[in-house]
Design an enzyme around this catalytic site. Structure first.
Site, PDB file in Angstrom:
ATOM      1  N   SER A 113     -88.889 -12.376  74.283  1.00 38.58           N
ATOM      2  CA  SER A 113     -89.790 -13.111  75.095  1.00 38.58           C
ATOM      3  C   SER A 113     -89.272 -14.503  75.479  1.00 38.58           C
ATOM      4  O   SER A 113     -89.715 -14.781  76.121  1.00 38.58           O
ATOM      5  CB  SER A 113     -91.363 -13.341  74.050  1.00 38.58           C
ATOM      6  OG  SER A 113     -90.179 -14.064  73.094  1.00 38.58           O
ATOM      7  N   ALA A 116     -88.628 -14.064  78.860  1.00 40.55           N
ATOM      8  CA  ALA A 116     -89.419 -12.974  80.073  1.00 40.55           C
ATOM      9  C   ALA A 116     -89.979 -14.401  79.647  1.00 40.55           C
ATOM     10  O   ALA A 116     -90.422 -14.320  81.374  1.00 40.55           O
ATOM     11  CB  ALA A 116     -90.545 -11.963  79.332  1.00 40.55           C
ATOM     12  N   LEU A 137     -77.096  -2.822  80.846  1.00 42.47           N
ATOM     13  CA  LEU A 137     -78.032  -4.140  81.281  1.00 42.47           C
ATOM     14  C   LEU A 137     -78.286  -4.517  82.113  1.00 42.47           C
ATOM     15  O   LEU A 137     -78.211  -4.423  83.097  1.00 42.47           O
ATOM     16  CB  LEU A 137     -78.671  -5.916  80.326  1.00 42.47           C
ATOM     17  CG  LEU A 137     -77.813  -5.530  78.882  1.00 42.47           C
ATOM     18  CD1 LEU A 137     -77.285  -6.719  77.712  1.00 42.47           C
ATOM     19  CD2 LEU A 137     -78.602  -4.534  77.761  1.00 42.47           C
ATOM     20  N   GLU A 138     -80.033  -4.017  82.508  1.00 44.18           N
ATOM     21  CA  GLU A 138     -80.671  -4.623  84.195  1.00 44.18           C
ATOM     22  C   GLU A 138     -81.470  -5.994  84.236  1.00 44.18           C
ATOM     23  O   GLU A 138     -82.770  -5.946  83.215  1.00 44.18           O
ATOM     24  CB  GLU A 138     -81.472  -3.419  84.867  1.00 44.18           C
ATOM     25  CG  GLU A 138     -80.437  -2.190  84.770  1.00 44.18           C
ATOM     26  CD  GLU A 138     -80.816  -1.109  83.304  1.00 44.18           C
ATOM     27  OE1 GLU A 138     -82.006  -1.424  82.566  1.00 44.18           O
ATOM     28  OE2 GLU A 138     -79.956  -0.206  83.786  1.00 44.18           O
TER      29      GLU A 138
END
Length: 189
Positions: A113, A116, A137-138
């Site tokens: 988070s 995000a 990882l993207e």
């Protein structure tokens, strides 16, 4: 399928090499006492770290992004303690941790988070039964501003689900194309 706890994750990592290197606790500060994006074992998951190896999208060659015929010139390689993703752009990285997933386990990986809330979305597909390797990882920067991601710090959380029975065919059995990947791995058709 049931989600697995911190006790199970520790046991599998320490006795079966499921995660290497492995952090049995939750790390929230670096060696100098500075706050970092946490990584390590949590109640029902494992927070993975980003390695200092990145591929950032570039438009220098104006190629079309085609998953069946991917042009490696679409990325610029970068190594460092952090990486700036241009506005509305994308980067690939890999985990610092190497994973060996048991035959009766499937994982789901979700972005943290902290990222995000800054408009940085981390996408990782499930780790299938008997898959092993470093995780690619993207990272998507959904903002109109440059966004910074940090190597050596947490970026996503892996949740482990154990099945009541073993699968008939594992990722390893079918010769999965991303089996044993060691670096940032581009799309393979």
């Amino acid at each position: 399928m049931t989600i697995k706890s911190d006790k199970w994750i520790r046991r599998m990592a320490q006795q079966h090499g499921m995660i290497e290197p492995f952090e049995p606790g939750q790390i929230r500060q670096d060696a100098n006492g500075n706050k970092i994006v946490s990584y390590g074992t949590s109640s029902y998951g494992y927070d993975i770290r980003c390695a200092p190896e990145f591929k950032v999208f570039t438009n220098i060659h104006s190629t079309v992004v085609d998953p069946k015929n991917f042009d490696e010139k679409s990325f610029v390689d970068f190594h460092g303690d952090s990486c700036i993703i241009p506005p509305n752009s994308f980067a690939l990285a890999r985990t610092m941790e190497y994973f060996r997933i048991p035959r009766n386990v499937l994982t789901i990986c979700l972005g943290k988070s902290t990222y995000a809330r800054c408009g940085i979305i981390v996408n990782v597909t499930p780790f299938e039964p008997e898959w092993e390797g470093y995780v690619t990882l993207e990272f998507s920067n959904t903002t109109p501003l440059p966004a910074k991601i940090y190597a050596g710090e947490g970026c996503a959380q892996v949740l482990f689900f154990e099945s009541d029975e073993e699968c008939e065919t594992s990722y390893k059995d079918r010769g999965g194309k991303y089996q044993g990947q060691v670096g940032v791995t581009l799309p393979r058709a």
